[in-house]
Design a protein around this motif. Structure first.
Motif, short mmCIF file in Angstrom:
data_model
loop_
_atom_site.label_atom_id
_atom_site.label_comp_id
_atom_site.label_asym_id
_atom_site.label_seq_id
_atom_site.Cartn_x
_atom_site.Cartn_y
_atom_site.Cartn_z
N LYS A 40 -0.22 0.89 8.01
CA LYS A 40 -1.28 1.76 7.48
C LYS A 40 -1.86 2.64 8.57
N LYS A 55 0.63 5.35 9.24
CA LYS A 55 0.54 6.35 8.17
C LYS A 55 -0.70 7.22 8.37
N LYS A 107 -5.32 6.90 0.74
CA LYS A 107 -4.04 6.27 1.06
C LYS A 107 -4.14 5.16 2.10
N VAL A 108 -5.08 5.28 3.04
CA VAL A 108 -5.12 4.32 4.16
C VAL A 108 -6.43 3.56 4.30
N ASN A 160 -9.46 2.52 8.46
CA ASN A 160 -8.28 3.00 9.18
C ASN A 160 -8.41 4.48 9.50
#
Length: 109
Positions: free
Chosen positions: A12, A15, A40-41, A45
């Motif tokens: 993650k 990404k 998305k993460v 993060n």
């Protein structure tokens, strides 16, 4: 400058770094791009990787991406889809972004 570009990123975080790199390709990180990456993460993060990428120059960024890509077993096709979503998030996929996409596509093999 150190020649060691190894990271301890998990998938993650990797990404997040790649998608943040994409979002900054045109030197404008839009709210739409930020929102998509957070989705998305995750916010945590996003925040700590954002701090890291801001400290890195372009050479270091690419070296870290290449080193992490070799180390991590990630879904290449999904990463390309996610990258395209970030590039199109602000409604414009300009020549600079296209160039960055093609470069990353080759680097992430």
């Amino acid at each position: 400058m150190s020649d060691n570009f190894d990271t301890t990123w998990d998938k993650k975080e990797f990404k997040a770094y790649v998608l943040l790199y994409c979002s900054q390709a045109d030197f404008e990180e839009s709210n739409a791009e930020r929102g998509l990456i957070v989705k998305k993460v995750g916010k945590e993060n996003y925040n700590h990787i954002h701090e890291e990428i801001e400290e890195d120059n372009d050479y270091v960024r690419i070296q870290k991406i290449m080193a992490a890509a070799k180390r991590l077993n990630y879904d290449h096709d999904q990463m390309l889809k996610d990258m395209k979503q970030v590039f199109f998030a602000d409604g414009d996929f300009d020549a600079v972004e296209k160039g960055v996409f093609l470069m990353l596509k080759r680097v992430l093999v």
